[in-house]
Design a protein around this motif. Structure first.
Motif, PDB file in Angstrom:
ATOM      1  N   ILE A 149     -27.627  -4.151 -17.072  1.00  0.00           N
ATOM      2  CA  ILE A 149     -26.228  -4.668 -16.871  1.00  0.00           C
ATOM      3  C   ILE A 149     -26.206  -4.911 -15.409  1.00  0.00           C
ATOM      4  CG2 ILE A 149     -23.838  -3.917 -17.207  1.00  0.00           C
ATOM      5  CD1 ILE A 149     -24.781  -1.998 -19.317  1.00  0.00           C
ATOM      6  N   TYR A 150     -25.604  -5.964 -15.216  1.00  0.00           N
ATOM      7  CA  TYR A 150     -25.161  -6.229 -13.807  1.00  0.00           C
ATOM      8  C   TYR A 150     -23.878  -6.412 -13.171  1.00  0.00           C
ATOM      9  CZ  TYR A 150     -30.110  -7.890 -13.734  1.00  0.00           C
ATOM     10  OH  TYR A 150     -31.475  -7.662 -13.560  1.00  0.00           O
ATOM     11  N   CYS A 151     -23.532  -5.920 -12.024  1.00  0.00           N
ATOM     12  CA  CYS A 151     -22.182  -6.221 -11.562  1.00  0.00           C
ATOM     13  C   CYS A 151     -21.629  -7.600 -11.672  1.00  0.00           C
ATOM     14  CB  CYS A 151     -22.291  -5.412 -10.311  1.00  0.00           C
ATOM     15  SG  CYS A 151     -20.364  -5.396  -9.403  1.00  0.00           S
ATOM     16  N   GLU A 152     -20.086  -7.508 -12.079  1.00  0.00           N
ATOM     17  CA  GLU A 152     -19.600  -8.914 -12.083  1.00  0.00           C
ATOM     18  C   GLU A 152     -19.131  -9.485 -10.460  1.00  0.00           C
ATOM     19  OE1 GLU A 152     -18.712  -9.530 -16.138  1.00  0.00           O
ATOM     20  OE2 GLU A 152     -18.210 -10.663 -14.600  1.00  0.00           O
ATOM     21  N   LEU A 153     -19.152  -8.448  -9.702  1.00  0.00           N
ATOM     22  CA  LEU A 153     -19.057  -9.007  -8.318  1.00  0.00           C
ATOM     23  C   LEU A 153     -19.866  -9.333  -7.459  1.00  0.00           C
ATOM     24  CD1 LEU A 153     -15.831  -6.811  -7.596  1.00  0.00           C
ATOM     25  CD2 LEU A 153     -15.853  -9.040  -8.377  1.00  0.00           C
ATOM     26  N   HIS A 154     -21.178  -8.469  -7.859  1.00  0.00           N
ATOM     27  CA  HIS A 154     -22.197  -8.478  -6.592  1.00  0.00           C
ATOM     28  C   HIS A 154     -23.611  -8.858  -7.318  1.00  0.00           C
ATOM     29  CE1 HIS A 154     -19.228  -5.344  -5.003  1.00  0.00           C
ATOM     30  NE2 HIS A 154     -19.279  -6.658  -3.842  1.00  0.00           N
ATOM     31  N   CYS A 155     -23.404  -9.321  -8.673  1.00  0.00           N
ATOM     32  CA  CYS A 155     -24.869  -9.375  -9.470  1.00  0.00           C
ATOM     33  C   CYS A 155     -25.876  -8.775  -9.202  1.00  0.00           C
ATOM     34  CB  CYS A 155     -25.093 -11.077  -8.899  1.00  0.00           C
ATOM     35  SG  CYS A 155     -23.892 -12.247  -9.388  1.00  0.00           S
ATOM     36  N   ASP A 156     -25.465  -7.358  -8.901  1.00  0.00           N
ATOM     37  CA  ASP A 156     -26.628  -6.487  -8.714  1.00  0.00           C
ATOM     38  C   ASP A 156     -26.515  -5.470  -9.817  1.00  0.00           C
ATOM     39  OD1 ASP A 156     -27.364  -3.820  -6.122  1.00  0.00           O
ATOM     40  OD2 ASP A 156     -28.464  -4.925  -7.486  1.00  0.00           O
ATOM     41  N   GLN A 157     -27.768  -4.976 -10.020  1.00  0.00           N
ATOM     42  CA  GLN A 157     -27.847  -3.985 -11.361  1.00  0.00           C
ATOM     43  C   GLN A 157     -26.740  -2.794 -11.003  1.00  0.00           C
ATOM     44  OE1 GLN A 157     -31.573  -2.647 -12.242  1.00  0.00           O
ATOM     45  NE2 GLN A 157     -31.052  -1.255 -13.781  1.00  0.00           N
ATOM     46  N   VAL A 158     -25.974  -2.449 -12.270  1.00  0.00           N
ATOM     47  CA  VAL A 158     -25.410  -1.475 -11.961  1.00  0.00           C
ATOM     48  C   VAL A 158     -25.820   0.026 -12.133  1.00  0.00           C
ATOM     49  CG1 VAL A 158     -23.204  -2.541 -12.931  1.00  0.00           C
ATOM     50  CG2 VAL A 158     -24.792  -1.477 -14.591  1.00  0.00           C
ATOM     51  N   ARG A 159     -25.541   0.912 -11.373  1.00  0.00           N
ATOM     52  CA  ARG A 159     -26.186   2.138 -11.194  1.00  0.00           C
ATOM     53  C   ARG A 159     -25.123   3.380 -11.301  1.00  0.00           C
ATOM     54  NH1 ARG A 159     -28.901  -1.136  -7.819  1.00  0.00           N
ATOM     55  NH2 ARG A 159     -30.890  -1.499  -8.009  1.00  0.00           N
ATOM     56  N   ALA A 176     -12.781   6.850 -11.815  1.00  0.00           N
ATOM     57  CA  ALA A 176     -11.127   6.394 -11.505  1.00  0.00           C
ATOM     58  C   ALA A 176     -11.082   5.079 -12.142  1.00  0.00           C
ATOM     59  CB  ALA A 176     -11.068   6.478 -10.209  1.00  0.00           C
ATOM     60  N   CYS A 177     -11.693   4.245 -12.175  1.00  0.00           N
ATOM     61  CA  CYS A 177     -11.792   2.797 -12.900  1.00  0.00           C
ATOM     62  C   CYS A 177     -12.212   2.776 -14.323  1.00  0.00           C
ATOM     63  CB  CYS A 177     -12.008   1.807 -11.926  1.00  0.00           C
ATOM     64  SG  CYS A 177     -11.618   1.713 -10.249  1.00  0.00           S
ATOM     65  N   ILE A 178     -13.027   3.674 -14.721  1.00  0.00           N
ATOM     66  CA  ILE A 178     -13.488   3.593 -15.813  1.00  0.00           C
ATOM     67  C   ILE A 178     -14.521   2.440 -16.231  1.00  0.00           C
ATOM     68  CG2 ILE A 178     -13.152   4.266 -18.479  1.00  0.00           C
ATOM     69  CD1 ILE A 178     -10.361   5.017 -17.790  1.00  0.00           C
ATOM     70  N   ILE A 179     -15.331   2.273 -15.068  1.00  0.00           N
ATOM     71  CA  ILE A 179     -16.233   1.082 -15.225  1.00  0.00           C
ATOM     72  C   ILE A 179     -17.566   1.089 -14.626  1.00  0.00           C
ATOM     73  CG2 ILE A 179     -14.330  -0.945 -15.185  1.00  0.00           C
ATOM     74  CD1 ILE A 179     -14.987  -1.263 -12.449  1.00  0.00           C
ATOM     75  N   PHE A 180     -18.656   0.242 -14.904  1.00  0.00           N
ATOM     76  CA  PHE A 180     -19.879   0.457 -14.368  1.00  0.00           C
ATOM     77  C   PHE A 180     -19.886  -0.325 -12.988  1.00  0.00           C
ATOM     78  CE2 PHE A 180     -21.613   3.127 -17.413  1.00  0.00           C
ATOM     79  CZ  PHE A 180     -21.558   2.482 -18.609  1.00  0.00           C
ATOM     80  N   ILE A 181     -20.341   0.340 -11.812  1.00  0.00           N
ATOM     81  CA  ILE A 181     -20.457  -0.449 -10.660  1.00  0.00           C
ATOM     82  C   ILE A 181     -21.669  -0.189  -9.996  1.00  0.00           C
ATOM     83  CG2 ILE A 181     -18.017  -0.059 -10.207  1.00  0.00           C
ATOM     84  CD1 ILE A 181     -18.858   2.540  -8.342  1.00  0.00           C
ATOM     85  N   THR A 221     -20.632   8.769 -10.475  1.00  0.00           N
ATOM     86  CA  THR A 221     -21.853   9.596 -10.969  1.00  0.00           C
ATOM     87  C   THR A 221     -22.775   8.374 -11.430  1.00  0.00           C
ATOM     88  OG1 THR A 221     -20.983   9.947 -13.295  1.00  0.00           O
ATOM     89  CG2 THR A 221     -20.385  11.624 -11.621  1.00  0.00           C
ATOM     90  N   PRO A 222     -24.066   8.947 -11.201  1.00  0.00           N
ATOM     91  CA  PRO A 222     -25.110   7.897 -12.060  1.00  0.00           C
ATOM     92  C   PRO A 222     -24.677   7.825 -13.402  1.00  0.00           C
ATOM     93  CG  PRO A 222     -26.056   9.675 -10.765  1.00  0.00           C
ATOM     94  CD  PRO A 222     -24.704  10.023 -10.897  1.00  0.00           C
ATOM     95  N   ILE A 223     -25.219   6.346 -13.862  1.00  0.00           N
ATOM     96  CA  ILE A 223     -25.045   6.140 -15.262  1.00  0.00           C
ATOM     97  C   ILE A 223     -25.632   6.982 -16.277  1.00  0.00           C
ATOM     98  CG2 ILE A 223     -25.286   4.364 -16.999  1.00  0.00           C
ATOM     99  CD1 ILE A 223     -25.058   2.453 -14.710  1.00  0.00           C
ATOM    100  N   LYS A 224     -26.969   7.278 -15.917  1.00  0.00           N
ATOM    101  CA  LYS A 224     -27.506   8.477 -17.027  1.00  0.00           C
ATOM    102  C   LYS A 224     -26.852   9.625 -17.164  1.00  0.00           C
ATOM    103  CE  LYS A 224     -31.986  10.257 -18.351  1.00  0.00           C
ATOM    104  NZ  LYS A 224     -31.871   9.875 -19.762  1.00  0.00           N
ATOM    105  N   GLY A 225     -26.543  10.228 -16.204  1.00  0.00           N
ATOM    106  CA  GLY A 225     -25.922  11.538 -16.210  1.00  0.00           C
ATOM    107  C   GLY A 225     -24.433  11.440 -16.866  1.00  0.00           C
ATOM    108  N   ALA A 226     -23.709  10.284 -16.366  1.00  0.00           N
ATOM    109  CA  ALA A 226     -22.402  10.148 -16.863  1.00  0.00           C
ATOM    110  C   ALA A 226     -22.469   9.794 -18.453  1.00  0.00           C
ATOM    111  CB  ALA A 226     -21.857   8.712 -16.325  1.00  0.00           C
ATOM    112  N   LEU A 227     -23.400   9.357 -19.020  1.00  0.00           N
ATOM    113  CA  LEU A 227     -23.615   8.792 -20.450  1.00  0.00           C
ATOM    114  C   LEU A 227     -23.693  10.314 -21.085  1.00  0.00           C
ATOM    115  CD1 LEU A 227     -25.654   5.666 -20.647  1.00  0.00           C
ATOM    116  CD2 LEU A 227     -23.105   5.994 -21.085  1.00  0.00           C
TER     117      LEU A 227
END
Length: 781
Positions: free
Chosen positions: A184-194, A199-204, A219-225
């Motif tokens: 999954i990549y960021c909509e704004l920066h085309c970088d892989q989300v990590r 607060a915003c309830i999105i991946f960044i 928080t990191p995605i894996k820990g957040a999931l």
């Protein structure tokens, strides 16, 4: 800047299958010396990506205008959806650029950061002005005027609008086909989300943490999931636990409702009993004083009578003496002297007797009570909601306080000055304690503001009927449970005079506790059985006093749990508590309003009003819950027909769910429906016979809470079920072994579960037959 353009042209010439749009875009940018270097970087990134996978360029170019993936707000973006550094261009934009290539205008901008050189830099809507803003939801670029109009879609839908200069690519997305795992990549920066922004309830991505979300908690995605899964699991467990507790609370609330209904009925009975103690004490005192006055009157009258008789005797003696002396006036000699002495002695005797006679003039003096006690009596007793754990202590304290206050008021009471009262004063005092005629019945729980106004309103609502008055659950009639027609599930009530035995019973009802109550007519008593047919208690005996019967017939219960009995041959109605204690009675023999001639059945509605079938008067009468007359309906001349055998003979009666009254005409084999105001007959159905829609001596009636009317068709040995509009639904055949044609169903009722209860009546010639002693006359189907 020229070196960037030459590098772009050389790279583009080496591509075997470069798209026309990319070449034209590169040439147009090379001709402009004032291009933004960031736009040139975008072009180089695109060309490098196409060199890594040349085949994808043709595929993308050929399918970009014909097929697009619909946008899903719940789906995460995949790497395959990005074909340029700023993201996927919308379907409308691509189709517009492909179908109208001859209308493409020249790029009049110097290139905006974050835009692709493969697309014309014009507004998506007006196609004239230079775009300055990009919509994240629409994925299109717009000029300031089109995007910030009040009527635009972006403004109406509150989309996220970003300046083109805020959208900058960080890296090139690799082809999704070559990745083994979707990234999954960021909509704004085309970088892989990590990371996951709480607060915003999105991946960044990493770049987002430095700028847009730098002050947010992430928080990191894996820990957040993993944390999210644990939270979801806990939420599921809490949901199950909450469901269990909620169901338990509902069951407890239902039990509390049932218990509170019972407590209400018991409190009503206690209030009635307590107030009757005061009323009885006042009535006893009243009776004592009246008897005392009567004895005083009789004694005085006897004294005065003796006095007058003595005076009359003296008067007669004086008359006789006078007559004797008159006759002796002409006498001479010793006779004259003798008459003189004798007459003088008699006069002196009568004179002494008269002087000794003396009658004292007396007046009856009434000493009035202390009227302060009236206010004390009005404040005696109270009811209030109290927690069950405190009920005993509160009862003790309140009782002691009430008694102490009452005793103190008695001790402090000063007697009033004796006054002379005439008989009207006694009547006035008596009217204060007249329970049945008092207009202030606020302490009588049988009265309601609705029922008290019934007699004055022209067309009031009379209330609706229930299968079991006061039962808190809807009762619906169910089919018979035994697969063999006419065979009950169980039966009870043999012929006899012992406990649990009956003799020519007629009335039947079921109270809200599920008890089966039977009017044991020939035994002149009421018997109560539990739901299994086991004997519980009985009350009543033959006589004319309170609590005594002379062939009781119809019986029912009301919303307060009271038992209402038709004392048929005593021509009255008696009301008892649920345990059989006498409360009140009303009615007498006659044709006036409130009088009866062999009443037969009774029914109660939700307002507590009672309707009674007055058989020999050919009418029904409506009363309040305390026996006050409301109105009547006489069936004489109602729906005249030549086929009728005689006047209407109302037997069974019940209220429908719409408030109408159904009456069974026993002799004329029909059912009559009377409106709630007892002003007219709404419908009349039935004729003599045994077919569909025919009746033969219809008797008891009951209704279920869905509007069905259940009628005991006695001589046809069946129970008929009608709709609220008296349309036949089905019949229940009651012929079974052990019963003959002389055993006919007289009354019907429904259990709280909706099962049919039927009471069979034995004809007089077989009631005492030895062969009938083995029969059981109360059956549950």
């Amino acid at each position: 800047m020229t070196s960037f353009a030459n590098l772009t042209q050389s790279l583009a010439s080496n591509l075997p299958s470069a798209s026309t749009a990319s070449t034209s875009a590169a040439s147009s940018h090379s001709s402009n010396d004032q291009e933004d270097p960031l736009a040139m970087t975008h072009i180089i990134c695109n060309l490098l990506e196409n060199m890594n996978n040349p085949s994808s360029v043709q595929t993308t170019a050929s399918t970009s205008a014909s097929s697009t993936v619909p946008y899903d707000i719940w789906a995460l973006p995949s790497c395959s959806s990005f074909q340029n550094p700023i993201g996927t261009i919308s379907r409308e934009y691509n189709s517009n650029s492909n179908n109208n290539q001859h209308h493409i205008k020249e790029d009049n901008s110097s290139g905006s950061p974050g835009t692709s050189s493969s697309v014309s830099n014009t507004c998506f809507r007006c196609e004239e002005r230079t775009p300055t803003t990009r919509c994240l939801e629409c994925n299109d670029i717009f000029c300031y005027e089109c995007c910030h109009k009040v009527t635009s879609d972006c403004q109406l839908r509150e989309h996220t609008l970003l300046s083109l200069h805020q959208v900058s690519p960080i890296g090139v997305r690799p082809n999704s086909v070559t990745n083994e795992k979707e990234v999954i990549y960021c909509e704004l920066h085309c970088d892989q989300v990590r990371y996951y922004c709480e607060a915003c309830i999105i991946f960044i991505c990493q770049e987002c943490t430095l700028w847009v979300h730098k002050d947010h908690s992430y928080t990191p995605i894996k820990g957040a999931l993993d944390t999210c899964r644990v939270s979801v699991f806990r939420a599921i467990e809490e949901t199950k636990t909450g469901t269990k507790f909620i169901k338990t609370a509902i069951d407890r609330a239902v039990a509390m409702s049932k218990a509170y209904e019972k407590e209400t009925a018991e409190a009503n009975m206690k209030i009635r009993k307590a107030m009757r103690c005061y009323a009885q004490a006042v009535e006893d005192r009243e009776k004592y004083l009246l008897d005392k006055v009567e004895k005083m009157r009789q004694a005085k009258m006897n004294e005065l009578s003796d006095h007058m008789n003595t005076l009359r005797g003296i008067l007669a003696g004086l008359a006789h003496t006078n007559e004797t002396l008159v006759r002796c006036m002409d006498s001479e000699g010793i006779e004259l002297f003798t008459a003189k002495d004798k007459g003088k002695a008699q006069v002196e005797y009568f004179s002494c007797m008269f002087k000794k006679m003396h009658v004292t003039e007396e007046k009856i003096m009434f000493m009035p009570p202390n009227y302060d006690l009236v206010d004390q009596l009005k404040r005696q007793c109270d009811v209030q909601p109290v927690p069950a754990s405190q009920i005993h202590s509160v009862n003790t304290v309140s009782s002691l306080h009430s008694r102490q206050s009452f005793l103190s008021s008695l001790q402090s009471a000063q007697p009033y000055t004796p006054l002379t009262y005439n008989i009207s004063a006694t009547n006035t005092l008596r009217s204060l304690t007249d329970y049945t005629n008092s207009h202030t019945r606020s302490t009588n729980y049988y009265d309601h503001s609705i029922t008290s106004s019934v007699a004055t309103e022209p067309n009031p609502a009379r209330g609706i009927g229930q299968a079991i008055p006061g039962y808190w659950i809807s009762v619906t009639m169910r089919p018979t449970r035994n697969p063999v027609p006419g065979v009950p599930m169980f039966s009870f009530g043999r012929e006899g005079q012992d406990e649990g035995q009956v003799s020519r019973p007629w009335g039947l009802c079921v109270d809200r506790e599920g008890n089966i109550i039977v009017a044991d007519r020939r035994n002149n008593r009421i018997q109560i059985f539990n739901c299994r047919g086991e004997f519980k208690t009985m009350f009543g005996s033959k006589g004319t006093g309170p609590g005594e019967f002379d062939l009781p017939a119809g019986i029912t219960t009301d919303t307060y749990g009271r038992i209402i009995v038709i004392d048929k041959d005593n021509h009255r109605v008696q009301i008892f508590t649920s345990s059989g204690n006498f409360i009140l009675k009303f009615g007498s023999f006659g044709k006036e309003c409130g009088q009866f001639q062999y009443p037969w059945d009774v029914a109660v509605n939700t307002l507590g009003n009672m309707v009674v079938t007055d058989t020999r008067n050919h009418r029904i009468q409506l009363f309040t819950s305390d026996g006050t007359y409301i109105t009547k309906f006489v069936f004489e001349g109602a729906n005249p027909a030549k086929m009728l055998k005689g006047p209407t003979t109302p037997r069974g009666v019940c209220f429908t769910t719409l408030g109408n009254i159904i009456v069974s005409d026993f002799e004329n084999h029909r059912l009559l429906m009377v409106d709630p105001t007892l002003s007219k007959v709404l419908q009349c159905v039935g004729r003599e016979g045994s077919g569909i829609g025919e009746l033969n001596r219809p008797s008891g009636i009951v209704t279920d809470d869905e509007g069905r009317i259940i009628v005991a068709d006695s001589k046809n040995h069946r129970v008929l079920v009608f709709t609220t509009e008296l349309r036949i639904l089905w019949a229940v055949d009651l012929k079974s072994p052990g019963l003959d044609d002389k055993d006919r169903p007289s009354d019907v009722a429904l259990t709280p579960e909706g099962y049919l209860v039927v009471l069979f009546e034995t004809l007089p010639d077989t009631a005492r037959d030895i062969s009938s002693h083995g029969k059981q006359y109360i059956k549950v189907y």
